[in-house]
Enzyme design. Sequence first.
Site, short mmCIF file in Angstrom:
data_model
loop_
_atom_site.label_atom_id
_atom_site.label_comp_id
_atom_site.label_asym_id
_atom_site.label_seq_id
_atom_site.Cartn_x
_atom_site.Cartn_y
_atom_site.Cartn_z
N GLU A 74 -6.95 4.78 -5.60
CA GLU A 74 -8.23 4.00 -4.99
C GLU A 74 -9.17 3.54 -6.37
OE1 GLU A 74 -9.36 8.40 -4.89
OE2 GLU A 74 -7.62 7.09 -4.34
N ASN A 75 -8.68 3.39 -7.57
CA ASN A 75 -9.45 3.12 -8.51
C ASN A 75 -10.33 2.18 -8.39
OD1 ASN A 75 -7.18 4.19 -10.39
ND2 ASN A 75 -5.99 2.36 -9.68
N GLU B 162 -7.41 3.42 1.35
CA GLU B 162 -7.95 3.21 -0.14
C GLU B 162 -9.41 2.59 -0.08
OE1 GLU B 162 -6.64 4.76 -2.30
OE2 GLU B 162 -4.52 5.08 -0.94
N HIS C 13 -12.14 5.12 0.39
CA HIS C 13 -12.25 5.75 -0.96
C HIS C 13 -13.37 5.06 -1.98
CE1 HIS C 13 -9.90 9.20 -1.12
NE2 HIS C 13 -8.61 8.59 -1.11
N ARG D 12 3.98 16.28 -8.46
CA ARG D 12 4.02 16.90 -6.98
C ARG D 12 5.17 16.53 -6.27
NH1 ARG D 12 -0.80 14.17 -7.50
NH2 ARG D 12 -0.98 12.41 -6.45
#
Length: 942
Positions: A350-351, A384, A387, A877
């Site tokens: 979500e930059n 996104e 965010h 992850r």
Amino acid sequence: MSTDSKRYCIKTKHVAIICAAVVAVGLIVGLSVGLTRSCDSKDGGQGTTQSPSHLPPTSSPPQDQGVCPASEDESGNWRDFRLPDFINPVHYDLQVKPLLEQDTYTGTVNISINVTSPTQHLWLHLRETRITQLPVLWRPSGEQVQVRRCFEYKKQEYVVVEAEEELAPNSGEGLYHLTMEFAGWLNGSLVGFYRTTYVEKGQIKSIAATDHEPTDARKSFPCFDEPNKKATYTISIIHPKEYKALSNMPVEKEESVDDIWTQTTFQKSVPMSTYLVCFAVHQFDSVTRTSRSGKPLTIYVQPEQKHTAEYAANITKSVFDYFEDYFAMEYSLPKLDKIAIPDFGTGAMENWGLITYRETNLLYDPNESASSNQQRVAAVVAHELVHQWFGNIVTMEWWEDLWLNEGFASFFEFLGVDHAEKEWQMRDQILLEDVLPVQEDDSLISSHPIVVTVSTPAEITSVFDGISYSKGASILRMLEDWITPEKFQKGCQEYLKKFEFKNAKTSDFWEALEEASNLPVKEVMDTWTNQMGYPVLNVEDMRIISQKRFLLDPNANSSEPHSVFGYTWNIPVRWTNDNESTITIYNRSETGGITLNSSNPNGNAFLKINPDHIGFYRVNYEVSTWEWIATNLSLNHKDFSTADRASLIDDAFALARAQLLNYKEALNLTKYLKMEDEYLPWQRVISAVTYIISMFEDDKELYPMIEKYFRDQVKPIADSLGWNDNGDHLTKLLRASVLGFACKMGDSNALNNASHLFEQWLTGTVSLPVNLRLLVYRYGMQNSGNETSWNYTLKQYQETSLAQEKEKLLYGLASVKNVALLSRYLDLLKDPNVIKSQDVFTVIRYISYNSYGKTMAWNWIQLNWEYLVNRYTLNDRNLGRIVTIAEPFNTELQLWQMESFFKRYPEAGAGEKPREQVLETVKNNIEWLKQNRDTIRDWFFN
């Protein structure tokens, strides 16, 4: 950004037998893998267009040991994992120059720093990237400070700058300025600043972009890499003239540097966390919409795929406008860009102002993609967008409150898509996507609270899991229902206003909701965020309810690990009676349970506790009530809502697995399924019974009985829907689910249809219906696949450009019942020109779903663990979670092999929790088989 308490002993005399068996198995697997490699790998993908990529670097960038060498010096507070609170960045001037063909980049950063206590040292984060010149430091007065030395303290990923003299706290407006020159690699990783490639008109092209969450900004440039160290940024990128640059903010100016290079400088940003900093260098085309408030919403995409961005562009506008209204706060930046990266490690990121996506989650072709792909694009786009408010405008203070970002985005994505696609029943689909799946995760002793202490990069990475995302979303859904949607919305608006451009903690959100609702939100909700797990409510006499912690392992110690709340919860209990719906707060202090004030004092009418599974708990009725439910489902299942049908079946099978209900009662609920024609219940039924199916897959007596029963149950709806790809969105999802289940249960008609379509597809003259493709690739390959059809499928995978189609073909390749071909497929995982880095773990998982590949995939991971760690690092992850492919294992030998593997490689990194969870699950499976096989056999036999 789009997750074990019992001890098992093996008797000594069995150990020798097991050891011998393991050695034999290891030799056989090793030989088969080795033999097939030498025979097959040379022609993997011959005669096809290869999708380009690039191999990891063979070595790290050469260290300039004279500049900032590594040091074990522990004389200062850089020993600490957390940065000090007296050194704070205010602004970064960041300039980066990617040298794409050399796979390197150089850069300069000038950081304005506020120092509030005397110090001789400044330290900030840096990893893998090197400092190329001695840092330069200026006082607020503009006078240069002599730097004695700098060094890297790798244990905490810091670079430390030591001044010749003590730095006094700056006063007034003046700030210290630290300038650092640096260089790094663009290859070998999907984090930090990296390059990947794609093919356009037969030509290999490059794109370079960043991915920084949670702790990878420090790999791109030196920075104070913690979420509460917010600062403004002025970013400029020097790039080849034939490329364009993007960043969080709009372009301020473009200047020619020389005949080869252009410098693009972007406007100064709002204050933001390091993990949201983003820049990209590309040769993409774009599709633009304009929001109702006048903001350009642009999607950047490979020119040949421009048409696939149209749906995402439309859904972006619809959901963006909805969120600006819902949050009563205009989006903070002048523009919002999105870009599809050809090889991307996470689902999306979500930059702020420049959202990056994996192609499967942004690009949708109505002629080539399935309805499930369309829904996935809509959901990730909405996630996104959330965010841009929850996460970007207001950011969690520290990663322990990650759920304030991810739980919120996971909840609101369903509201956003529900607004844009009103026929999809997204408010109910949250049950399938989040609530019910995470209830399984959270019923393990090895789960963790939503708010959890983290103190290493690996621990931070590991909390990006189902608990932060799906449980976070689930408790917000319950909370919204309790305090009412209107007050919940008002509380969210107040929270955003109060903490705009700042950081917040969970308690700050509770406070905002308490002000909006005048209800004891913190007192209730702390019991859900500060301890793991959730309760099961036992119902007696249709009105008396009591709570206890729900655990899948009936022998687990339900008081472990310690919780200040003792695993009791303050529960908003919603219940319905005679079509009236009420909420009663069950206070955890009422240890004897509570009596619902029902208008049915004799307890002879059905009291539905937790309608639509709105609360994050399970409900266990008396046996007579479960029998009544089973009977009434068979008489008129539409008396129960679709969400209730899904919820009742999921609860019953979970309760039976935990030995709180006899499997007879749970299985009786499935008798009505011949009449079921809705997506929500069928999808959850398939998930609920999959556990039984996977446990008995190798049981020669019982498995055929299970297959026949469920084959008969699914046949009416499978035959009714047929193999024509028509109907509305939910019908298409339903068809794919039930036909897939029919194939899995060995329905000859379904398998023949899949094989027939597969054979037609192999001729190259037939285009398959988009919603049936995955089915056909999987079950056609499973039923009639051979080396010729496998090679053809691989060729199609390499030649198709649409990522969603590629993913389906990967699943098809994994479904072949041929050990030599599966072994060859596993070999291809090491060739990034064939299988992208982003897809390696997806392929391993797909192979593990194949009964022939289950053990092969696990053995391949063990044999190649060091290779995987070198390629992805222990902090990855996806690598951490790959061990969960072993969750269906159910023998002492398999458990012993897993424990031996984990002992051989004790450093788990981001895989610490997944290891605990898979061990707990396999131990539970072994015990479950002992306890339940006879009961289940008797039910199916009779």
